[in-house]
Every structure is written in C-alpha cells, then in structure tokens.
Design a protein around this motif. Structure first.
Motif, mmCIF file in Angstrom:
data_model
loop_
_atom_site.group_PDB
_atom_site.id
_atom_site.type_symbol
_atom_site.label_atom_id
_atom_site.label_comp_id
_atom_site.label_asym_id
_atom_site.label_seq_id
_atom_site.Cartn_x
_atom_site.Cartn_y
_atom_site.Cartn_z
ATOM 1 N N LYS A 130 0.748 -1.087 0.042
ATOM 2 C CA LYS A 130 0.071 -0.066 0.021
ATOM 3 C C LYS A 130 0.746 1.192 -0.153
ATOM 4 O O LYS A 130 0.710 2.239 -0.797
ATOM 5 C CB LYS A 130 -0.934 0.021 1.184
ATOM 6 N N GLU A 131 1.674 1.207 0.960
ATOM 7 C CA GLU A 131 2.783 2.318 0.895
ATOM 8 C C GLU A 131 3.438 2.573 -0.430
ATOM 9 O O GLU A 131 3.353 3.953 -0.813
ATOM 10 C CB GLU A 131 3.889 2.110 1.869
ATOM 11 N N GLN A 185 -3.182 -11.921 -3.883
ATOM 12 C CA GLN A 185 -3.231 -11.845 -2.371
ATOM 13 C C GLN A 185 -3.623 -10.201 -1.950
ATOM 14 O O GLN A 185 -4.285 -9.934 -0.987
ATOM 15 C CB GLN A 185 -1.774 -11.796 -1.633
ATOM 16 N N PHE A 186 -3.311 -9.191 -2.533
ATOM 17 C CA PHE A 186 -3.625 -7.926 -2.462
ATOM 18 C C PHE A 186 -5.109 -7.746 -2.458
ATOM 19 O O PHE A 186 -5.845 -7.218 -1.581
ATOM 20 C CB PHE A 186 -2.855 -6.966 -3.115
ATOM 21 N N THR A 189 -7.973 -4.328 -6.426
ATOM 22 C CA THR A 189 -6.853 -4.582 -7.033
ATOM 23 C C THR A 189 -5.671 -3.650 -6.612
ATOM 24 O O THR A 189 -6.088 -2.565 -6.491
ATOM 25 C CB THR A 189 -6.920 -4.697 -8.730
ATOM 26 N N PRO A 190 -4.462 -3.846 -6.902
ATOM 27 C CA PRO A 190 -3.360 -2.664 -6.624
ATOM 28 C C PRO A 190 -3.543 -1.594 -7.574
ATOM 29 O O PRO A 190 -3.639 -0.542 -6.953
ATOM 30 C CB PRO A 190 -2.162 -3.403 -7.190
ATOM 31 N N GLY A 191 -4.140 -1.680 -8.886
ATOM 32 C CA GLY A 191 -4.509 -0.844 -9.523
ATOM 33 C C GLY A 191 -5.672 0.266 -9.096
ATOM 34 O O GLY A 191 -5.586 1.559 -9.227
ATOM 35 N N GLN A 192 -6.711 -0.412 -8.831
ATOM 36 C CA GLN A 192 -7.694 0.114 -8.106
ATOM 37 C C GLN A 192 -7.414 1.115 -6.771
ATOM 38 O O GLN A 192 -7.980 2.273 -6.675
ATOM 39 C CB GLN A 192 -8.906 -0.605 -7.635
ATOM 40 N N PHE A 193 -6.419 0.320 -5.962
ATOM 41 C CA PHE A 193 -5.836 0.984 -4.672
ATOM 42 C C PHE A 193 -5.004 2.292 -5.372
ATOM 43 O O PHE A 193 -5.324 3.410 -4.475
ATOM 44 C CB PHE A 193 -5.274 0.083 -3.746
ATOM 45 N N ARG A 194 -4.288 2.223 -6.192
ATOM 46 C CA ARG A 194 -3.459 3.269 -6.522
ATOM 47 C C ARG A 194 -4.180 4.459 -6.914
ATOM 48 O O ARG A 194 -4.025 5.633 -6.806
ATOM 49 C CB ARG A 194 -2.455 2.812 -7.784
ATOM 50 N N LYS A 195 -5.117 4.373 -7.536
ATOM 51 C CA LYS A 195 -6.325 5.118 -8.161
ATOM 52 C C LYS A 195 -7.255 5.930 -7.132
ATOM 53 O O LYS A 195 -7.744 7.034 -7.221
ATOM 54 C CB LYS A 195 -7.048 4.843 -9.076
ATOM 55 N N ALA A 196 -7.439 5.293 -5.934
ATOM 56 C CA ALA A 196 -8.183 5.511 -5.050
ATOM 57 C C ALA A 196 -7.810 6.917 -4.370
ATOM 58 O O ALA A 196 -6.675 6.920 -3.918
ATOM 59 C CB ALA A 196 -8.454 4.397 -3.950
#
Length: 200
Positions: A134-135, A162-163, A170-177
């Motif tokens: 996340k960081e 796993q994320f 998804t990592p991509g969705q988290f990055r954009k959140a």
C-alpha cells in the motif's frame, strides 16, 4: 538490564519509550525495536511503575521467554518488510530467514506465534507485506514487478491476488483510490480489549 517491550514497531516508538523511561529517572542505554537496556535493576515496585507507563503508551513489558521470542519474530519481520534492513537473502523466503536468525524450526516458531497471538505467523507476514505494498502504491515510484520482487512474491499475479483478497481492491484500483486504508503496524490485529496485536 534489558527490558523486552511489546508493540515497539517504529522509530517513534523507540523515542517515546526512551523519553518515558528517562522521565522515571532511569538511565537508558541501547534502544531497539522491542528491547531497551537500562543501567539500573528496578525493584518489583519500580517494574510495576514501568509497566503502567508502558501500558499507558500502548506498550507492555514481556515477562516470559516464549513471548519474548514472539516479539523477536515480529521485530525481524518488521525490520525486513517495513524497514528493508536487508538481512534476508534475495532467494530466501521468510520462513527460512526466521529459522536462520532464531535457530528454531519454522513449525515451532509458527505454532508458538499462533498460540501467543491468536492468528498465524503467515497471516501476520501477509499483513505486513500488504501494508508495505500500500505504501509503495501510494508513492507510485515502483512497478508491481519491482514490488513483487522486493517482497519475495513468486509473481505479480501472486501479489495482485493476495492484495485483492486482503484489501478488496486490485493494486491498480488502490493506486487510483482517493481514500487510503493504511493501518499502523501495532494495530494490524486488535483484540476486544482494544490492545494491539490481539484478535477477536
């Protein structure tokens, strides 16, 4: 004398513990995650005051050797995953790393951890790794391939799966959140009492 202290997971924790012990009139030497050296040997009454001060700040004294070993496991993993100390060899998985550093078989360490913490060592390791992912996603400086390699994932797909299982994105969705769901390391697992590292 060395005091083993639970929930010391960052540099701020080390600073707070040092300052609070010095306020009690103790001479503090080495301060590391989970351990503090003091020059004087406190009486039982002084230890009770130290424990009370630590608890007021979200820490606690570790009294038995098995719990001290569990805290050592946490510190090794936090140093490797969160602080990137680099003691783990690139091809070495975390279980082998812990065996090498602590001199016990992983099955013993894993069972001891589960009994003392109420959740598995694997779940704790995954939680630490996900917080680091996340960081790095927030800073947007590393690719998913670089993150997967640095955290010893077998593939980007393994990391992404796993994320998504842990975070729900998804990592991509988290990055954009716009809202970031980051957690303090000492609060990854909370018991009903509200103390860190305890589970419901």
């Amino acid at each position: 004398m060395t005091l083993s202290i639970r929930n010391m997971v960052c540099d701020r924790c080390k600073r707070v513990v040092r300052e609070e012990l010095e306020k009690l009139g103790l001479t503090v030497g080495r301060v590391e995650l989970g351990e503090v050296d003091i020059t004087n040997i406190p009486s039982p009454a002084e230890l009770a005051v130290i424990r009370q001060m630590l608890q007021a700040n979200g820490f606690d004294l570790v009294d038995d050797k098995k719990q001290a070993l569990v805290e050592h496991i946490k510190i090794l993993l936090i140093n490797e995953i969160q602080h990137l100390k680099g003691e783990r060899q690139a091809s070495e998985n975390y279980s082998t790393f812990l065996e090498r550093k602590l001199g016990y078989e992983y099955s013993y360490l894993s069972n001891l951890f589960s009994v003392n913490e109420g959740h598995t060592l694997e779940k704790y390791t995954i939680a630490l790794k996900i917080e680091k992912v996340k960081e790095w996603l927030r800073y947007d400086e590393l690719t998913l391939s670089e993150i997967a390699w640095r955290l010893n994932y077998s593939s980007v797909q393994h990391l992404s799966t796993q994320f998504r299982q842990v975070v729900g994105l998804t990592p991509g969705q988290f990055r954009k959140a716009t809202q970031v769901d980051r957690r303090n390391l000492d609060a990854l697992f909370i018991k009903k009492s509200g103390h860190p590292d305890e589970t419901e």
